[in-house]
Design a protein around this motif. Structure first.
Motif, PDB file in Angstrom:
ATOM      1  N   VAL A 147       0.836  -1.196   0.000  1.00  0.00           N
ATOM      2  CA  VAL A 147       0.000   0.000   0.000  1.00  0.00           C
ATOM      3  C   VAL A 147       0.878   1.257   0.000  1.00  0.00           C
ATOM      4  CG1 VAL A 147      -1.624   1.352   1.385  1.00  0.00           C
ATOM      5  CG2 VAL A 147      -1.983  -1.108   1.082  1.00  0.00           C
ATOM      6  N   ALA A 148       1.882   1.276   0.861  1.00  0.00           N
ATOM      7  CA  ALA A 148       2.769   2.434   0.931  1.00  0.00           C
ATOM      8  C   ALA A 148       3.555   2.606  -0.369  1.00  0.00           C
ATOM      9  CB  ALA A 148       3.725   2.292   2.109  1.00  0.00           C
ATOM     10  N   ARG A 149       4.010   1.511  -0.943  1.00  0.00           N
ATOM     11  CA  ARG A 149       4.753   1.587  -2.212  1.00  0.00           C
ATOM     12  C   ARG A 149       3.903   2.250  -3.292  1.00  0.00           C
ATOM     13  NH1 ARG A 149       9.245  -2.611  -2.988  1.00  0.00           N
ATOM     14  NH2 ARG A 149       9.559  -3.502  -0.923  1.00  0.00           N
ATOM     15  N   GLU A 150       2.624   1.904  -3.319  1.00  0.00           N
ATOM     16  CA  GLU A 150       1.744   2.468  -4.341  1.00  0.00           C
ATOM     17  C   GLU A 150       1.605   3.981  -4.169  1.00  0.00           C
ATOM     18  OE1 GLU A 150      -2.754   1.856  -6.224  1.00  0.00           O
ATOM     19  OE2 GLU A 150      -2.131   0.686  -4.464  1.00  0.00           O
ATOM     20  N   VAL A 151       1.479   4.442  -2.928  1.00  0.00           N
ATOM     21  CA  VAL A 151       1.369   5.878  -2.683  1.00  0.00           C
ATOM     22  C   VAL A 151       2.639   6.591  -3.138  1.00  0.00           C
ATOM     23  CG1 VAL A 151       1.157   7.658  -0.908  1.00  0.00           C
ATOM     24  CG2 VAL A 151      -0.256   5.595  -0.781  1.00  0.00           C
ATOM     25  N   LEU A 152       3.803   6.045  -2.787  1.00  0.00           N
ATOM     26  CA  LEU A 152       5.056   6.662  -3.191  1.00  0.00           C
ATOM     27  C   LEU A 152       5.192   6.685  -4.710  1.00  0.00           C
ATOM     28  CD1 LEU A 152       5.694   6.430  -0.146  1.00  0.00           C
ATOM     29  CD2 LEU A 152       7.983   5.665  -0.769  1.00  0.00           C
ATOM     30  N   ASP A 153       4.855   5.581  -5.345  1.00  0.00           N
ATOM     31  CA  ASP A 153       4.971   5.493  -6.795  1.00  0.00           C
ATOM     32  C   ASP A 153       4.082   6.530  -7.492  1.00  0.00           C
ATOM     33  OD1 ASP A 153       6.781   3.435  -6.582  1.00  0.00           O
ATOM     34  OD2 ASP A 153       5.342   1.853  -7.037  1.00  0.00           O
ATOM     35  N   LYS A 154       2.843   6.665  -7.031  1.00  0.00           N
ATOM     36  CA  LYS A 154       1.919   7.608  -7.660  1.00  0.00           C
ATOM     37  C   LYS A 154       2.383   9.049  -7.483  1.00  0.00           C
ATOM     38  CE  LYS A 154      -2.350   4.901  -7.602  1.00  0.00           C
ATOM     39  NZ  LYS A 154      -3.750   4.789  -7.082  1.00  0.00           N
ATOM     40  N   ALA A 155       3.093   9.314  -6.394  1.00  0.00           N
ATOM     41  CA  ALA A 155       3.584  10.670  -6.139  1.00  0.00           C
ATOM     42  C   ALA A 155       4.912  10.944  -6.835  1.00  0.00           C
ATOM     43  CB  ALA A 155       3.730  10.881  -4.635  1.00  0.00           C
TER      44      ALA A 155
ATOM     45  N   LEU B 217      -0.873  -4.001  18.637  1.00  0.00           N
ATOM     46  CA  LEU B 217      -0.421  -2.610  18.618  1.00  0.00           C
ATOM     47  C   LEU B 217       0.615  -2.507  17.502  1.00  0.00           C
ATOM     48  CD1 LEU B 217       0.737  -0.518  21.725  1.00  0.00           C
ATOM     49  CD2 LEU B 217       1.593  -0.155  19.424  1.00  0.00           C
ATOM     50  N   VAL B 218       0.373  -1.617  16.554  1.00  0.00           N
ATOM     51  CA  VAL B 218       1.192  -1.532  15.345  1.00  0.00           C
ATOM     52  C   VAL B 218       1.833  -0.151  15.246  1.00  0.00           C
ATOM     53  CG1 VAL B 218       1.214  -1.801  12.842  1.00  0.00           C
ATOM     54  CG2 VAL B 218      -0.454  -3.068  14.223  1.00  0.00           C
ATOM     55  N   SER B 219       3.128  -0.128  14.982  1.00  0.00           N
ATOM     56  CA  SER B 219       3.838   1.126  14.689  1.00  0.00           C
ATOM     57  C   SER B 219       4.368   1.053  13.259  1.00  0.00           C
ATOM     58  CB  SER B 219       4.990   1.352  15.665  1.00  0.00           C
ATOM     59  OG  SER B 219       4.512   1.512  16.990  1.00  0.00           O
ATOM     60  N   ILE B 220       4.020   2.048  12.461  1.00  0.00           N
ATOM     61  CA  ILE B 220       4.460   2.119  11.069  1.00  0.00           C
ATOM     62  C   ILE B 220       5.328   3.359  10.890  1.00  0.00           C
ATOM     63  CG2 ILE B 220       3.772   2.298   8.654  1.00  0.00           C
ATOM     64  CD1 ILE B 220       2.957  -0.353   9.868  1.00  0.00           C
ATOM     65  N   ASP B 221       6.528   3.159  10.386  1.00  0.00           N
ATOM     66  CA  ASP B 221       7.469   4.238  10.092  1.00  0.00           C
ATOM     67  C   ASP B 221       7.642   4.285   8.580  1.00  0.00           C
ATOM     68  OD1 ASP B 221       9.437   6.160  10.194  1.00  0.00           O
ATOM     69  OD2 ASP B 221      10.819   5.002  11.434  1.00  0.00           O
ATOM     70  N   CYS B 222       7.602   5.474   8.003  1.00  0.00           N
ATOM     71  CA  CYS B 222       7.697   5.590   6.542  1.00  0.00           C
ATOM     72  C   CYS B 222       8.468   6.843   6.172  1.00  0.00           C
ATOM     73  CB  CYS B 222       6.296   5.649   5.931  1.00  0.00           C
ATOM     74  SG  CYS B 222       6.266   5.693   4.116  1.00  0.00           S
ATOM     75  N   GLY B 223       9.219   6.754   5.097  1.00  0.00           N
ATOM     76  CA  GLY B 223       9.929   7.908   4.574  1.00  0.00           C
ATOM     77  C   GLY B 223       9.677   8.058   3.087  1.00  0.00           C
ATOM     78  N   ALA B 224       9.969   9.237   2.561  1.00  0.00           N
ATOM     79  CA  ALA B 224       9.856   9.483   1.126  1.00  0.00           C
ATOM     80  C   ALA B 224      10.904  10.499   0.717  1.00  0.00           C
ATOM     81  CB  ALA B 224       8.464   9.994   0.766  1.00  0.00           C
ATOM     82  N   VAL B 225      11.397  10.345  -0.495  1.00  0.00           N
ATOM     83  CA  VAL B 225      12.295  11.332  -1.098  1.00  0.00           C
ATOM     84  C   VAL B 225      11.622  11.840  -2.361  1.00  0.00           C
ATOM     85  CG1 VAL B 225      14.546  11.766  -2.138  1.00  0.00           C
ATOM     86  CG2 VAL B 225      14.354  10.226  -0.162  1.00  0.00           C
ATOM     87  N   LEU B 226      11.415  13.144  -2.422  1.00  0.00           N
ATOM     88  CA  LEU B 226      10.759  13.778  -3.565  1.00  0.00           C
ATOM     89  C   LEU B 226      11.590  14.975  -3.998  1.00  0.00           C
ATOM     90  CD1 LEU B 226       8.137  13.737  -5.330  1.00  0.00           C
ATOM     91  CD2 LEU B 226       7.209  15.423  -3.722  1.00  0.00           C
ATOM     92  N   ASP B 227      11.981  14.984  -5.262  1.00  0.00           N
ATOM     93  CA  ASP B 227      12.798  16.083  -5.802  1.00  0.00           C
ATOM     94  C   ASP B 227      14.049  16.331  -4.963  1.00  0.00           C
ATOM     95  OD1 ASP B 227      10.956  16.484  -7.865  1.00  0.00           O
ATOM     96  OD2 ASP B 227       9.774  17.878  -6.659  1.00  0.00           O
ATOM     97  N   GLY B 228      14.612  15.229  -4.436  1.00  0.00           N
ATOM     98  CA  GLY B 228      15.880  15.317  -3.724  1.00  0.00           C
ATOM     99  C   GLY B 228      15.777  15.624  -2.250  1.00  0.00           C
ATOM    100  N   TRP B 229      14.554  15.784  -1.716  1.00  0.00           N
ATOM    101  CA  TRP B 229      14.379  16.102  -0.301  1.00  0.00           C
ATOM    102  C   TRP B 229      13.588  15.003   0.402  1.00  0.00           C
ATOM    103  CZ3 TRP B 229      17.228  19.891   1.610  1.00  0.00           C
ATOM    104  CH2 TRP B 229      17.677  20.887   0.729  1.00  0.00           C
TER     105      TRP B 229
END
Length: 255
Positions: free
Chosen positions: A43-51, A96-108
């Protein structure tokens, strides 16, 4: 070396942070009893890919890890504090679930985390999550021009210790910018008026990690990545990327 960002860079980081927020929201919406952790990663991969964003987690290989990280989210369940690898484990009622996520967009880069329960929540888990949220809010409130990193650390630690929760030793937040991990380190407990002085343009990932059992020690799971509480108690992890500005702290990882 600590990098101070321009106002234009802060705007670019806000866009990366928005992608992270959307990914975390989508993952939380998809989470439910019977859902596998690797399905949440998809699910997270799809969001990153679309962005048009990439993941700073995928392939990340620090010196302590035996293998590169294989996913775009960390999925840490129950006694896992951080760095859980999303695998075939299917969520169970009361997890109890903890989700950590990062993204790099335009170098940031942007980096954030959320904790939540699945199905029927234990009251103690809800209290732990709420305390972790309050610790983050206290840390953000201290992230003002003229304060020091130690003021953020002291604010987080004060909330955690008042609730008699543990804080994993040597873990904490960090600077962030063109790389996910930059200087300075932001401990989750510390002495006020110590450390790097906060100034306009400094960007920090502030991330309290609280352990219900009250101990500060943890163990590394056989996968070499997942960190679990030493006493088997539950943990929560909530994080935002925050810019220090002359107008006060600005959260960059809100939707």
């Amino acid at each position: 070396m600590v990098e101070i960002k321009t106002d234009a860079a802060l705007e670019a980081m806000r866009e990366a942070g928005r992608v992270v927020a959307h990914a975390l929201a989508a993952v939380q919406d998809a989470a439910g009893v019977g859902v596998a952790l690797r399905e949440l990663d998809a699910v997270a991969r799809e969001v990153l890919d679309k962005a048009g964003a990439t993941s700073p987690f995928l392939g990340y290989h620090p010196s302590f890890a035996p293998v590169p990280f294989p996913a775009v989210i960390c999925a840490s369940v129950n006694d896992a504090v951080v760095h859980g690898i999303p695998d075939g484990y299917r969520l169970r009622d009361g997890d109890l679930v903890s989700i950590d996520c990062g993204a790099v967009l335009d170098g940031w880069a942007g980096d954030a985390a959320v904790s939540f329960t699945v199905g029927t929540a234990r009251p103690a888990d809800l209290a732990l999550i709420e305390t972790t949220r309050r610790a983050l809010e206290a840390g953000i409130a201290a992230a003002v021009v003229g304060n020091r990193v130690g003021d953020i650390s002291h604010a987080i630690g004060g909330v955690a210790r008042a609730a008699r929760h543990g804080l994993p030793a040597n873990l904490g937040g960090h600077g962030i910018g063109r790389r996910m991990h930059e200087e300075p380190h932001v401990p989750n407990s510390g002495t006020p008026r110590r450390g790097f002085r906060l100034r306009h343009g400094l960007v920090l990932a502030i991330e309290p990690m609280l352990m219900a059992g009250g101990r500060d020690d943890y163990r590394t799971a056989p996968d070499g990545w997942t960190l679990r509480t030493a006493d088997g108690s539950r943990a929560a992890h909530i994080e935002h990327t925050v810019a220090i500005t002359d107008d006060g702290p600005r959260i960059l990882t809100l939707p």
